[in-house]
Every structure is written in C-alpha cells, then in structure tokens.
Design an enzyme around this catalytic site. Structure first.
Site, PDB file in Angstrom:
ATOM      1  N   CYS A 114       0.814  -1.225   0.000  1.00 48.57           N
ATOM      2  CA  CYS A 114       0.000   0.000   0.000  1.00 48.57           C
ATOM      3  C   CYS A 114       0.844   1.270   0.000  1.00 48.57           C
ATOM      4  O   CYS A 114       0.340   2.346  -0.329  1.00 48.57           O
ATOM      5  CB  CYS A 114      -0.948   0.007   1.193  1.00 48.57           C
ATOM      6  SG  CYS A 114      -2.103  -1.365   1.151  1.00 48.57           S
ATOM      7  N   HIS A 254      -3.342   7.209   1.804  1.00 49.14           N
ATOM      8  CA  HIS A 254      -3.752   5.856   1.423  1.00 49.14           C
ATOM      9  C   HIS A 254      -5.062   5.562   2.141  1.00 49.14           C
ATOM     10  O   HIS A 254      -5.237   5.894   3.311  1.00 49.14           O
ATOM     11  CB  HIS A 254      -2.681   4.850   1.828  1.00 49.14           C
ATOM     12  CG  HIS A 254      -3.146   3.439   1.722  1.00 49.14           C
ATOM     13  ND1 HIS A 254      -3.708   2.946   0.561  1.00 49.14           N
ATOM     14  CD2 HIS A 254      -3.178   2.426   2.623  1.00 49.14           C
ATOM     15  CE1 HIS A 254      -4.055   1.682   0.761  1.00 49.14           C
ATOM     16  NE2 HIS A 254      -3.749   1.342   2.002  1.00 49.14           N
ATOM     17  N   ASN A 284     -10.099  -0.182  -0.203  1.00 50.04           N
ATOM     18  CA  ASN A 284      -8.635  -0.079  -0.184  1.00 50.04           C
ATOM     19  C   ASN A 284      -8.086  -0.654  -1.493  1.00 50.04           C
ATOM     20  O   ASN A 284      -8.166  -1.865  -1.719  1.00 50.04           O
ATOM     21  CB  ASN A 284      -8.111  -0.863   1.030  1.00 50.04           C
ATOM     22  CG  ASN A 284      -6.592  -0.833   1.148  1.00 50.04           C
ATOM     23  OD1 ASN A 284      -5.894  -0.454   0.210  1.00 50.04           O
ATOM     24  ND2 ASN A 284      -6.086  -1.255   2.287  1.00 50.04           N
TER      25      ASN A 284
HETATM   26  N1  ACO Z   1     -18.387  -8.646   9.088  1.00 53.82           N
HETATM   27  C1  ACO Z   1     -18.873  -8.905  10.315  1.00 53.82           C
HETATM   28  N2  ACO Z   1     -18.090  -9.203  11.365  1.00 53.82           N
HETATM   29  C2  ACO Z   1     -16.759  -9.237  11.142  1.00 53.82           C
HETATM   30  C3  ACO Z   1     -16.197  -8.985   9.880  1.00 53.82           C
HETATM   31  C4  ACO Z   1     -17.072  -8.676   8.827  1.00 53.82           C
HETATM   32  N3  ACO Z   1     -16.627  -8.397   7.583  1.00 53.82           N
HETATM   33  N4  ACO Z   1     -14.855  -9.091   9.968  1.00 53.82           N
HETATM   34  C5  ACO Z   1     -14.574  -9.392  11.261  1.00 53.82           C
HETATM   35  N5  ACO Z   1     -15.743  -9.486  11.959  1.00 53.82           N
HETATM   36  C6  ACO Z   1     -15.915  -9.781  13.369  1.00 53.82           C
HETATM   37  C7  ACO Z   1     -14.755 -10.566  13.960  1.00 53.82           C
HETATM   38  O1  ACO Z   1     -14.917 -11.950  13.740  1.00 53.82           O
HETATM   39  C8  ACO Z   1     -14.869 -10.214  15.421  1.00 53.82           C
HETATM   40  O2  ACO Z   1     -15.867 -10.996  16.005  1.00 53.82           O
HETATM   41  P1  ACO Z   1     -15.698 -11.555  17.508  1.00 53.82           P
HETATM   42  O3  ACO Z   1     -15.621 -10.329  18.372  1.00 53.82           O
HETATM   43  O4  ACO Z   1     -16.941 -12.362  17.695  1.00 53.82           O
HETATM   44  O5  ACO Z   1     -14.452 -12.342  17.506  1.00 53.82           O
HETATM   45  C9  ACO Z   1     -15.383  -8.770  15.411  1.00 53.82           C
HETATM   46  O6  ACO Z   1     -15.945  -8.565  14.099  1.00 53.82           O
HETATM   47  C10 ACO Z   1     -14.316  -7.740  15.658  1.00 53.82           C
HETATM   48  O7  ACO Z   1     -13.187  -8.025  14.834  1.00 53.82           O
HETATM   49  P2  ACO Z   1     -11.912  -7.120  14.842  1.00 53.82           P
HETATM   50  O8  ACO Z   1     -10.919  -7.650  13.845  1.00 53.82           O
HETATM   51  O9  ACO Z   1     -11.433  -6.939  16.243  1.00 53.82           O
HETATM   52  O10 ACO Z   1     -12.547  -5.743  14.308  1.00 53.82           O
HETATM   53  P3  ACO Z   1     -11.887  -4.339  14.241  1.00 53.82           P
HETATM   54  O11 ACO Z   1     -12.731  -3.354  14.947  1.00 53.82           O
HETATM   55  O12 ACO Z   1     -10.429  -4.359  14.569  1.00 53.82           O
HETATM   56  O13 ACO Z   1     -12.025  -3.988  12.682  1.00 53.82           O
HETATM   57  C11 ACO Z   1     -10.681  -3.981  10.674  1.00 53.82           C
HETATM   58  C12 ACO Z   1     -11.404  -4.836  11.733  1.00 53.82           C
HETATM   59  C13 ACO Z   1     -11.715  -3.161   9.936  1.00 53.82           C
HETATM   60  C14 ACO Z   1      -9.991  -4.921   9.725  1.00 53.82           C
HETATM   61  C15 ACO Z   1      -9.678  -3.050  11.354  1.00 53.82           C
HETATM   62  O14 ACO Z   1      -8.895  -3.753  12.271  1.00 53.82           O
HETATM   63  C16 ACO Z   1      -8.755  -2.375  10.380  1.00 53.82           C
HETATM   64  O15 ACO Z   1      -9.174  -1.593   9.548  1.00 53.82           O
HETATM   65  N6  ACO Z   1      -7.447  -2.609  10.453  1.00 53.82           N
HETATM   66  C17 ACO Z   1      -6.483  -1.987   9.594  1.00 53.82           C
HETATM   67  C18 ACO Z   1      -6.494  -2.564   8.236  1.00 53.82           C
HETATM   68  C19 ACO Z   1      -5.515  -1.798   7.385  1.00 53.82           C
HETATM   69  O16 ACO Z   1      -5.146  -0.678   7.669  1.00 53.82           O
HETATM   70  N7  ACO Z   1      -5.050  -2.347   6.323  1.00 53.82           N
HETATM   71  C20 ACO Z   1      -4.150  -1.531   5.562  1.00 53.82           C
HETATM   72  C21 ACO Z   1      -3.123  -2.190   5.032  1.00 53.82           C
HETATM   73  S1  ACO Z   1      -3.629  -3.134   3.684  1.00 53.82           S
HETATM   74  C22 ACO Z   1      -2.218  -3.552   2.816  1.00 53.82           C
HETATM   75  O17 ACO Z   1      -1.154  -3.123   3.097  1.00 53.82           O
HETATM   76  C23 ACO Z   1      -2.355  -4.576   1.772  1.00 53.82           C
END
Ligand code: ACO
Length: 327
Positions: A114, A254, A284
């Site tokens: 990214c 980004h 993304n």
């Molecule tokens: N739909 C519904 N529920 C979901 C989904 C979904 N798509 N995905 C995960 N959940 C659930 C999980 O299973 C978890 O359930 P549980 O509590 O029963 O275990 C709950 O939602 C919370 O999951 P978390 O992973 O803790 O959710 P979080 O609030 O951290 O959000 C996210 C997840 C959106 C991925 C966030 O962590 C994020 O944006 N992280 C950064 C990602 C990023 O910046 N990527 C950039 C780099 S990409 C690259 O370089 C290629």
C-alpha cells in the site's frame, strides 16, 4: 541551480463493475452496517473476467499523459507500483510500456504494497534529481480481488481494484534548497520494519508455496501501527521542510480505513474536510488509492496551484511513507 521534480498531470481508472456491501453480505457472514461502521467502505470496483493490472494501469496512464499534454515518446522511465502484477515476470511496467507503444526508456515495478505509490514517487524524484530521467510515468495499479480469500470476511470486505497515474517531470532553474513555495516534490520519506511482516502478508509466492496466495492480516495490530507510524512520518516530512501542520492544504492519504483517516486528522489538528476521501466508493486499492484520490481532487478543483499536498501510506512489510508536494 538544481532540478526539481514536478507532477504535471494525473489520471485514473476504475473497473466498471461495482460490488456493494449488500452483495458481499450474500457471499460471507457480514453486513453493510458492520462494514460501514468499522471501515467507511460502501462499495468497491472489481475487474471483469480477463481484465488485468496492466489494463487498468494503461487506461490510467493514457489519461495522465493527456492531462500532462505529453506523448508516450516523451517518457524515459515507466514505474508501476503493484502487489498484483499480471505475471511473476516480466514487470507489469514493461507491459504498460508496450501498450503505450514505447520501445525505449526503462520500466520496472515497485513492490511496497500500500506504500508503493509513495515509494514510487521517491524513485521518480531521485531519478530526476540525479539527472537519470527527465519524464517519469508513475502508476499505482492493483487487482487486489485476485489475492483475496473470498471466504474470509475479515479481509475480503476491505479491498478493491483500480489504478491511478501521474507524470513527473524535471523542472529546471531552481536554486539549491528551492523555497518550499515553489511547485514540485518537496521531499519523500520512506520507512520499513520487516520484523512486522507477519501481521499483514500474502500466504503464497513463487519461492515459498509456488502459488499466488491470499491476503492475511491481524487487523487490530495493523490499525495500531498505522495510527502511530503515520502521525510520526507526517511530522518528519513537515520538519524536513520547515513547515507546520497548519500549512497543509490537503491530506491525500492511502485509503485503508476511515477510522485511521479520522484518527490521523485528529492528531494533525486537520479539519476532516481537508482529507481527500475515496474509501467509501473505492475501498482499499493498495498502491492505487493515493493516485486515484489525487486525480479526483485535482479534476474536481479542490487541489489548486500553490496548495501544499501531503501524501502518506502504510502497508505490508510493514512499509510506510510520506511525500510533500507543492502543487
Ligand atoms: N463482518 C462482520 N463481522 C466481522 C467482519 C465482517 N466483515 N470481519 C470481522 N468481523 C468480526 C470478527 O470476527 C470479530 O468478532 P468476535 O468479536 O466475535 O471475535 C469482530 O468482528 C471484531 O473483529 P476485529 O478484527 O477486532 O474488528 P476491528 O474493529 O479491529 O475492525 C478492521 C477490523 C476493519 C480490519 C480493522 O482492524 C482495520 O481496519 N485494520 C487496519 C487494516 C488496514 O489498515 N489495512 C491496511 C493495510 S492493507 C495492505 O497493506 C495490503
């Protein structure tokens, strides 16, 4: 007198097909509400059958050349920042070069996930300052949909396909240490920390599994590092140029997560309206997200001559990077 590298044109391309959150909810256990609340994403563009990274990159490049009012023969270096090349080799940049009808100059790919576009901006800037290139075509292009595990709801909802491009050209006649109000790339700042490679990676590759693999991510950890690293690199870029947070006209980041963008804006004391946001419509798109956002804000007139643009990104590696540009 020294040369400064200046962005003289931009362009972008998105595949026609739109995949909404509602459609995704029929494929994996998710909901529009969860995706919008946690990420800000409402939809993403996905390539048609047979549509490749080079096709997206070429279409964005054509528009950038038109915008810059130059011909392909004027380019002496083609860079494609991508994590999803058409083939393991040759470089996708050489394929775009061929599509543009070029048989001369140099072309190679840049892999910083990214952060790839900002890494590419640094390469273009340094090739131009060193006198090794005069006109660089820099493309960020991704077909991220091809490395997603469409059964993994924690990753497949986050990404989309697309491409953006800029033309960077040598602009002579600036004194050494040209004032930071003269147009051009003021500075670029690159970082990586390979010890964090296992929080965001693809679980395949030619020399490991001999397969392409799928994106794997420890989302919370990536989020935590993104907020810390991006705030630090922004200050690093501003300090290097004797500028302050108040000098920033536009943040062109980004687009990984709307909450990361909001948090970066808060830390910078930057009004949210000063961030160019496309994540709601594009998701993304990895190395393509910054040039896609830049092109949108240039074409709709938000970015004006003289504005100070800050670009920043973090991606797998981990890699993170920032670039300051006077438009
Ligand atoms: N739909 C519904 N529920 C979901 C989904 C979904 N798509 N995905 C995960 N959940 C659930 C999980 O299973 C978890 O359930 P549980 O509590 O029963 O275990 C709950 O939602 C919370 O999951 P978390 O992973 O803790 O959710 P979080 O609030 O951290 O959000 C996210 C997840 C959106 C991925 C966030 O962590 C994020 O944006 N992280 C950064 C990602 C990023 O910046 N990527 C950039 C780099 S990409 C690259 O370089 C290629």
């Amino acid at each position: 007198m020294s040369v400064r590298a200046r962005i003289i044109g931009c362009g972008s391309y998105l595949p026609e097909r739109i995949l909404t959150n509602a459609e995704l909810a029929t494929m994996v256990d998710t909901s529009d509400e969860w995706i919008v609340t946690r990420t800000g994403i409402r939809q993403r563009h996905i390539v048609a059958e047979g549509e490749k990274t080079s096709d997206l990159g070429f279409k964005a490049a054509e528009k950038a050349l038109q915008h810059a009012d130059i011909k392909a023969r004027d380019i002496d270096l083609v860079l494609v920042a991508t994590t999803t090349p058409d083939n393991t080799f040759p470089a996708t940049a050489t394929k775009v070069q061929a599509m543009l009808g070029m048989r001369d100059g140099a072309a190679f790919d840049i892999q910083a996930v990214c952060s790839g576009f900002v890494y590419g901006l640094a390469v273009a800037d340094n090739f131009i300052k060193a006198g090794q290139a005069r006109t660089v075509l820099l493309i960020g292009a991704e077909v991220f949909s091809c490395i997603l595990d469409w059964k993994d709801r924690s990753t497949c909802v986050l990404f989309g396909d697309g491409a953006g491009a800029v033309v960077v050209r040598a602009d002579g006649g600036h004194r050494e240490g040209a004032p930071n109000n003269a147009p051009g790339i003021l500075s670029t700042h690159l970082h990586s920390d390979g010890t964090l490679c296992d929080i965001l990676y693809v679980d395949g590759g030619p020399s490991s599994t001999k397969t392409v693999g799928h994106v794997r991510m420890v989302g919370r950890e990536v989020f935590r590092h993104a907020v810390i690293n991006l705030a630090a690199i922004v200050d690093e870029a501003l300090e290097a140029n004797g500028l302050t947070r108040a000098d920033i006209d536009w943040l062109v980041p980004h687009q990984a997560n709307k909450r990361i963008l909001a948090s970066t804006a808060r830390r910078l004391g930057l009004p949210y309206e000063r961030i160019v946001i496309t994540i709601d419509r594009h998701a993304n798109t990895s190395a393509a997200s910054i040039p896609l956002a830049l092109d949108e804000a240039v074409r709709d007139g938000r970015i004006q001559s003289g504005h100070l643009i800050l670009m920043e990104a973090m991606g797998g590696g981990l890699t993170w990077a920032a670039g300051l540009v006077r438009w």
